[in-house]
Design a protein around this motif. Structure first.
Motif, PDB file in Angstrom:
ATOM      1  N   ARG A  26      24.725  29.920  30.161  1.00  0.00           N
ATOM      2  CA  ARG A  26      25.915  30.770  30.195  1.00  0.00           C
ATOM      3  C   ARG A  26      27.185  29.985  29.911  1.00  0.00           C
ATOM      4  O   ARG A  26      28.245  30.562  29.646  1.00  0.00           O
ATOM      5  N   ALA A  27      27.102  28.654  29.986  1.00  0.00           N
ATOM      6  CA  ALA A  27      28.229  27.782  29.670  1.00  0.00           C
ATOM      7  C   ALA A  27      27.667  26.395  29.383  1.00  0.00           C
ATOM      8  O   ALA A  27      26.472  26.144  29.573  1.00  0.00           O
ATOM      9  N   ALA A  28      28.524  25.507  28.915  1.00  0.00           N
ATOM     10  CA  ALA A  28      28.095  24.143  28.608  1.00  0.00           C
ATOM     11  C   ALA A  28      29.168  23.163  29.049  1.00  0.00           C
ATOM     12  O   ALA A  28      30.334  23.530  29.224  1.00  0.00           O
ATOM     13  N   PHE A  29      28.758  21.906  29.243  1.00  0.00           N
ATOM     14  CA  PHE A  29      29.737  20.873  29.560  1.00  0.00           C
ATOM     15  C   PHE A  29      29.435  19.618  28.741  1.00  0.00           C
ATOM     16  O   PHE A  29      28.287  19.336  28.380  1.00  0.00           O
ATOM     17  N   LEU A  30      30.500  18.910  28.442  1.00  0.00           N
ATOM     18  CA  LEU A  30      30.446  17.668  27.675  1.00  0.00           C
ATOM     19  C   LEU A  30      31.157  16.583  28.464  1.00  0.00           C
ATOM     20  O   LEU A  30      31.916  16.866  29.388  1.00  0.00           O
ATOM     21  N   VAL A  31      30.937  15.333  28.072  1.00  0.00           N
ATOM     22  CA  VAL A  31      31.715  14.204  28.578  1.00  0.00           C
ATOM     23  C   VAL A  31      32.245  13.449  27.370  1.00  0.00           C
ATOM     24  O   VAL A  31      31.483  13.088  26.465  1.00  0.00           O
ATOM     25  N   ALA A  32      33.543  13.225  27.334  1.00  0.00           N
ATOM     26  CA  ALA A  32      34.178  12.599  26.175  1.00  0.00           C
ATOM     27  C   ALA A  32      33.696  11.160  25.990  1.00  0.00           C
ATOM     28  O   ALA A  32      33.398  10.464  26.967  1.00  0.00           O
ATOM     29  N   PRO A  33      33.629  10.695  24.741  1.00  0.00           N
ATOM     30  CA  PRO A  33      33.144   9.346  24.459  1.00  0.00           C
ATOM     31  C   PRO A  33      34.218   8.266  24.613  1.00  0.00           C
ATOM     32  O   PRO A  33      34.391   7.401  23.751  1.00  0.00           O
ATOM     33  N   ASP A  34      34.952   8.292  25.720  1.00  0.00           N
ATOM     34  CA  ASP A  34      35.940   7.249  25.985  1.00  0.00           C
ATOM     35  C   ASP A  34      35.209   5.925  26.218  1.00  0.00           C
ATOM     36  O   ASP A  34      34.261   5.857  26.996  1.00  0.00           O
ATOM     37  N   GLY A  35      35.630   4.886  25.530  1.00  0.00           N
ATOM     38  CA  GLY A  35      34.961   3.601  25.653  1.00  0.00           C
ATOM     39  C   GLY A  35      33.620   3.537  24.953  1.00  0.00           C
ATOM     40  O   GLY A  35      32.788   2.685  25.281  1.00  0.00           O
ATOM     41  N   PHE A  36      33.405   4.424  23.993  1.00  0.00           N
ATOM     42  CA  PHE A  36      32.125   4.483  23.288  1.00  0.00           C
ATOM     43  C   PHE A  36      31.820   3.149  22.607  1.00  0.00           C
ATOM     44  O   PHE A  36      32.599   2.652  21.800  1.00  0.00           O
ATOM     45  N   PRO A  76      31.600  29.396  26.873  1.00  0.00           N
ATOM     46  CA  PRO A  76      32.581  28.530  27.528  1.00  0.00           C
ATOM     47  C   PRO A  76      32.058  27.100  27.597  1.00  0.00           C
ATOM     48  O   PRO A  76      30.926  26.861  28.023  1.00  0.00           O
ATOM     49  N   THR A  77      32.888  26.160  27.173  1.00  0.00           N
ATOM     50  CA  THR A  77      32.479  24.755  27.119  1.00  0.00           C
ATOM     51  C   THR A  77      33.585  23.894  27.699  1.00  0.00           C
ATOM     52  O   THR A  77      34.710  23.910  27.200  1.00  0.00           O
ATOM     53  N   VAL A  78      33.274  23.162  28.762  1.00  0.00           N
ATOM     54  CA  VAL A  78      34.255  22.281  29.387  1.00  0.00           C
ATOM     55  C   VAL A  78      33.907  20.842  29.037  1.00  0.00           C
ATOM     56  O   VAL A  78      32.752  20.507  28.778  1.00  0.00           O
ATOM     57  N   CYS A  79      34.932  19.991  29.012  1.00  0.00           N
ATOM     58  CA  CYS A  79      34.721  18.582  28.691  1.00  0.00           C
ATOM     59  C   CYS A  79      35.379  17.703  29.741  1.00  0.00           C
ATOM     60  O   CYS A  79      36.576  17.829  30.005  1.00  0.00           O
ATOM     61  N   PHE A  80      34.591  16.829  30.342  1.00  0.00           N
ATOM     62  CA  PHE A  80      35.097  15.867  31.316  1.00  0.00           C
ATOM     63  C   PHE A  80      35.536  14.599  30.591  1.00  0.00           C
ATOM     64  O   PHE A  80      35.003  14.254  29.527  1.00  0.00           O
ATOM     65  N   ALA A  81      36.488  13.912  31.187  1.00  0.00           N
ATOM     66  CA  ALA A  81      36.917  12.628  30.633  1.00  0.00           C
ATOM     67  C   ALA A  81      35.775  11.624  30.694  1.00  0.00           C
ATOM     68  O   ALA A  81      34.922  11.674  31.583  1.00  0.00           O
ATOM     69  N   GLY A  82      35.791  10.704  29.737  1.00  0.00           N
ATOM     70  CA  GLY A  82      34.822   9.617  29.758  1.00  0.00           C
ATOM     71  C   GLY A  82      35.344   8.451  30.577  1.00  0.00           C
ATOM     72  O   GLY A  82      36.392   8.530  31.223  1.00  0.00           O
ATOM     73  N   ASP A  83      34.598   7.352  30.552  1.00  0.00           N
ATOM     74  CA  ASP A  83      34.954   6.161  31.313  1.00  0.00           C
ATOM     75  C   ASP A  83      34.455   4.955  30.529  1.00  0.00           C
ATOM     76  O   ASP A  83      33.262   4.862  30.236  1.00  0.00           O
ATOM     77  N   PRO A  84      35.327   4.008  30.187  1.00  0.00           N
ATOM     78  CA  PRO A  84      34.882   2.829  29.443  1.00  0.00           C
ATOM     79  C   PRO A  84      33.783   2.033  30.135  1.00  0.00           C
ATOM     80  O   PRO A  84      33.055   1.293  29.475  1.00  0.00           O
TER      81      PRO A  84
END
Length: 303
Positions: A26-36, A76-84
């Motif tokens: 019903r929804a999705a979540f992502l995590v940003a590639p900070d520090g990829f 609906p798609t939410v994205c959390f901040a990444g972490d180096p």
């Protein structure tokens, strides 16, 4: 039922009605590639990962934003901040998974990925915002990398769990029990494979993308084909290598994969997907694929 016996699994699978739950999230979540960047621990058992010089963090960020925009047109798609400090965190489906009313936290094999399980913000989102009960598997010793290792037919309550260093039999049983699945088939992945979701995708409970070379035992491939019948799409080695098996259906009529995967699809595979009722949606993810995963690895599902 959980085990390696394909006959016992098929006995349950053939009788499993598509009434276990929603076929798609019903929804999705992502995590940003900070520090990829290349995580050397993960590279130890991920042959798909590129050399360090092939990583382009800026391009990965741009492609990830494009993925977020694209998926947001469907659900609906939410994205959390990444972490180096967690360079693999853009593949969150290995660490967090959901079922209606609860969320799971997986036990990752590598310490660099175990850090992801401690994210207070992601846990609080599921617990406090969605009101989901927690089922934490991260503190026990058996690796169980959630929907990387376990491909789930959500409509019928069936699991397909490839065993490797990323998931052992006890870890598989813990996931099976936590999700309350009707039946889970256990099998060995082929040498060099690290996650089931690179070699198998179940699409909205009615079709399956299968990479036969990713399985140690051809009998398992045959069993999966019996479950999905005409909806089974057998992918060639070039399609497999391009991550065509690392795909996901987030609605009843569309399968999402990377642009490279879509380009590798044979005409026969496209026809088979069309016959099963799926259009192919694609997003360029070549920079992200340097990290050893593709589109499905980036997507956490919320049920």
């Amino acid at each position: 039922m959980i085990g390696r016996d394909t006959t016992a699994f098929l006995a349950v699978a053939r009788e499993a009605a598509p009434d276990f739950g929603p076929a798609t999230a019903r929804a999705a979540f992502l995590v940003a590639p900070d520090g990829f960047a290349r995580a050397e621990q993960s590279a130890d058992d991920n042959r798909y990962m590129a050399a360090a010089e092939a990583f382009d963090a800026g391009r990965a960020q741009d492609q990830h934003r494009a993925l977020h925009r694209a998926l947001s047109t469907v659900l609906p798609t939410v994205c959390f901040a990444g972490d180096p400090d967690t360079p693999d965190a853009l593949f969150p489906n290995n660490v967090y998974a959901t079922a209606p009313g609860r969320y799971l936290v997986g036990r990752m094999r590598h310490p660099v990925r175990q850090r992801e399980a401690g994210r207070a913000d992601i846990r609080a989102f599921f617990r406090d915002v969605l009101g989901y009960a927690e089922h934490d598997l991260s503190r026990q010793p058996h690796p169980c990398e959630l929907t990387g290792a376990l491909v789930i037919d959500r409509a019928r309550g069936l699991g397909y769990c490839g065993l490797s260093e990323r998931c052992d039999e006890t870890g598989a049983r813990l996931m099976h029990e936590a999700l309350g699945l009707r039946a889970t088939l256990l099998f060995d992945l082929a040498p060099g494979e690290y996650h089931t979701n690179v070699v198998l995708a179940v699409l909205a409970g009615r079709a399956a993308l299968v990479c036969p070379n990713g399985f140690a035992d051809a009998a398992v491939v045959a069993a999966i084909a019996q479950v999905y019948g005409a909806g089974t799409v057998m992918l060639s080695p070039p399609e497999h290598a391009a991550f065509a098996g690392n795909a996901i259906a987030l609605s009843a009529d569309r399968v999402w994969m990377s642009a490279a995967a879509a380009a590798a699809l044979t005409p026969a595979s496209r026809v088979a997907l069309s016959d099963a009722g799926f259009a192919v949606a694609e997003v360029a993810l070549d920079a992200i694929e340097a990290g050893g995963g593709s589109l499905r690895c980036c997507v956490g599902e919320i049920y």
